[in-house]
Design a protein around this motif. Structure first.
Motif, PDB file in Angstrom:
ATOM      1  N   TYR A  10       0.836  -1.203   0.000  1.00  0.00           N
ATOM      2  CA  TYR A  10       0.000   0.000   0.000  1.00  0.00           C
ATOM      3  C   TYR A  10       0.865   1.245   0.000  1.00  0.00           C
ATOM      4  CZ  TYR A  10      -3.893   3.076   1.058  1.00  0.00           C
ATOM      5  OH  TYR A  10      -4.818   4.069   0.998  1.00  0.00           O
ATOM      6  N   ALA A  14       1.559   1.056  -4.327  1.00  0.00           N
ATOM      7  CA  ALA A  14       0.204   1.272  -4.844  1.00  0.00           C
ATOM      8  C   ALA A  14       0.220   2.229  -6.027  1.00  0.00           C
ATOM      9  CB  ALA A  14      -0.700   1.803  -3.744  1.00  0.00           C
ATOM     10  N   GLY A  15       0.943   3.336  -5.887  1.00  0.00           N
ATOM     11  CA  GLY A  15       0.963   4.303  -6.976  1.00  0.00           C
ATOM     12  C   GLY A  15       1.903   3.929  -8.087  1.00  0.00           C
ATOM     13  N   THR A 325      -6.415   7.477  -6.680  1.00  0.00           N
ATOM     14  CA  THR A 325      -6.542   6.077  -6.276  1.00  0.00           C
ATOM     15  C   THR A 325      -5.875   5.800  -4.937  1.00  0.00           C
ATOM     16  OG1 THR A 325      -4.517   5.379  -7.426  1.00  0.00           O
ATOM     17  CG2 THR A 325      -6.567   5.392  -8.699  1.00  0.00           C
ATOM     18  N   ASP A 326      -5.093   6.765  -4.439  1.00  0.00           N
ATOM     19  CA  ASP A 326      -4.380   6.589  -3.178  1.00  0.00           C
ATOM     20  C   ASP A 326      -4.175   7.958  -2.535  1.00  0.00           C
ATOM     21  OD1 ASP A 326      -2.860   5.782  -1.045  1.00  0.00           O
ATOM     22  OD2 ASP A 326      -1.135   5.134  -2.230  1.00  0.00           O
ATOM     23  N   TYR A 328      -3.694   9.063   0.344  1.00  0.00           N
ATOM     24  CA  TYR A 328      -2.737   9.210   1.440  1.00  0.00           C
ATOM     25  C   TYR A 328      -1.299   9.380   0.926  1.00  0.00           C
ATOM     26  CZ  TYR A 328      -6.523   7.524   4.435  1.00  0.00           C
ATOM     27  OH  TYR A 328      -7.713   7.384   5.098  1.00  0.00           O
ATOM     28  N   ALA A 329      -1.086   9.070  -0.330  1.00  0.00           N
ATOM     29  CA  ALA A 329       0.276   9.001  -0.856  1.00  0.00           C
ATOM     30  C   ALA A 329       0.868  10.379  -1.120  1.00  0.00           C
ATOM     31  CB  ALA A 329       0.289   8.185  -2.145  1.00  0.00           C
TER      32      ALA A 329
END
Length: 383
Positions: A10, A14-15, A325-326, A328-329
């Motif tokens: 994650y 993830a990215g 899509t993420d 928090y990134a």
């Protein structure tokens, strides 16, 4: 999949890897997401302002080449059927001339930096859970302390074909003890591999090296300008002929991630200068290892800047990070693809290809190269 790998996947991948599967779904520039996260760039009305040729008397630093200034169309070319949504729409940018490393930073070069400074990379340091959890959903459980040890992500082949290429856990391992000195984990070595690109380099590691050298990381626009060379409207740095791939770049031939036929001569990382350079004298602008840029990754960046219909001068990317899509990134853009790129999974040896990677990511196929402006060379900072 172990809980810890889920956590690391994650945070670190993830990215980066989930986007490697082709996604041609366009992003609506009118969505609330894009409106909420505006991007910035300088606007150029007169392209004659651009520094095109190297000023007389300025010496090209050792190991670098001069990249002439000019305007290019950044982003996916119309003929590129592999292009992903975040590479579109293409838009025009203008970049002042600059110096760029002819190759990716090598093990030997990074070793010299470490020996001079005593620097330790992110992969060599203890994991800071308090910092890590800031980038994770609330309530994410902390892994056991026995697993929270210094390490990085390493690649492993699979025995059988993979049906779901979104499930990256099938070919990535969290390997305790893996870092730039031990690229495949304990027992591996960089001895005799001075000319291979250094890997397992997180963003702050690359920045630390740049500061020591009096350099900086390239912007995404600079990287793309450099990679295109004189083939300004081509899909690849050498043109549009994909059949030349094995002769021009170190990528994955065969069925990913089961069998690499090594048509290009290499299973994993190749020594720099193993393939022909582009028109500007730059090596490995496709394949071998991914390369950091200084731009924040923003899902709606290309949609936002293309809406102005004006030429951007020396754009530095989005004002801040955002990946829908993420959320928090905190990710930067990386370019160029790697030895793992394959048409069935991650055709990122294309010039316009771009991926998002979190700041503390370190992987077996991620490195960097540096750039310098004329001003940086004329007035160098003391080390």
């Amino acid at each position: 999949m172990p809980d810890f790998f889920k956590l690391l996947g994650y945070l670190l991948l993830a990215g980066t890897l989930l986007q490697c599967k082709q996604d041609k779904k366009p992003i609506d520039k009118d969505t609330n997401t894009v409106k909420k996260h505006k991007v910035i760039a300088r606007v150029l009305e007169d392209t004659t302002e651009i520094l095109k040729e190297k000023p007389e008397g300025v010496v090209i630093p050792e190991g670098m080449v001069w990249v002439p200034g000019g305007s290019i169309v950044q982003g996916a070319m119309p003929q590129d059927e592999m292009a992903m949504g975040h590479e579109k729409p293409a838009h025009k940018v203008a970049v002042d001339g600059f110096f760029m490393d002819a190759t990716e930073v090598t093990n030997a070069q990074f070793k010299k930096f470490v020996e001079a400074t005593g620097y330790k990379t992110i992969a060599e340091k203890a994991i800071d859970w308090e910092e890590m959890k800031k980038q994770l959903p609330a309530g994410t459980p902390k892994p056991h302390d026995s697993i929270m040890q210094p390490g990085s992500l390493t690649f492993k082949k699979t025995k059988d074909p993979v049906a779901n290429l979104y499930d990256f856990s099938q070919w990535w391992n969290w390997t305790i003890g893996a870092n730039w000195k031990y690229p495949n984990g304990p027992g591996s070595t960089i001895e005799g591999k001075d000319n291979e690109p250094v890997v397992h380099i997180a963003y702050e590691d690359a920045e630390a090296y740049c500061q020591w050298m009096g350099r900086r990381l390239p912007t995404e626009a600079e990287w793309e300008r450099a990679a295109k060379g004189k083939n300004e409207n081509a899909t690849y740095f050498w043109g549009d002929d994909e059949t030349q791939l094995a002769q021009m770049a170190n990528t994955w031939e065969g069925q990913f991630p089961v069998n690499n036929t090594k048509m290009d001569g290499f299973e994993a990382r190749a020594p720099v200068k193993s393939f022909s350079p582009n028109d500007f004298g730059l090596y490995d602008m496709a394949g071998n290892v991914w390369e950091w840029t200084s731009d924040w990754y923003h899902t709606g960046y290309y949609q936002e800047v293309s809406a102005s219909e004006r030429i951007l001068r020396n754009p530095t990317g989005a004002k801040g990070p955002f990946n829908e899509t993420d959320p928090y990134a905190r990710e930067k853009v990386m370019k160029g693809g790697s030895f793992l790129c394959n048409a069935s999974y991650c055709a990122s040896y294309r010039v316009s290809a771009r991926m998002a990677t979190s700041l503390d990511s370190s992987l077996e196929h991620l490195g960097f190269r540096t750039v310098a402006t004329v001003a940086m060379i004329e007035t160098p900072e003391e080390k």
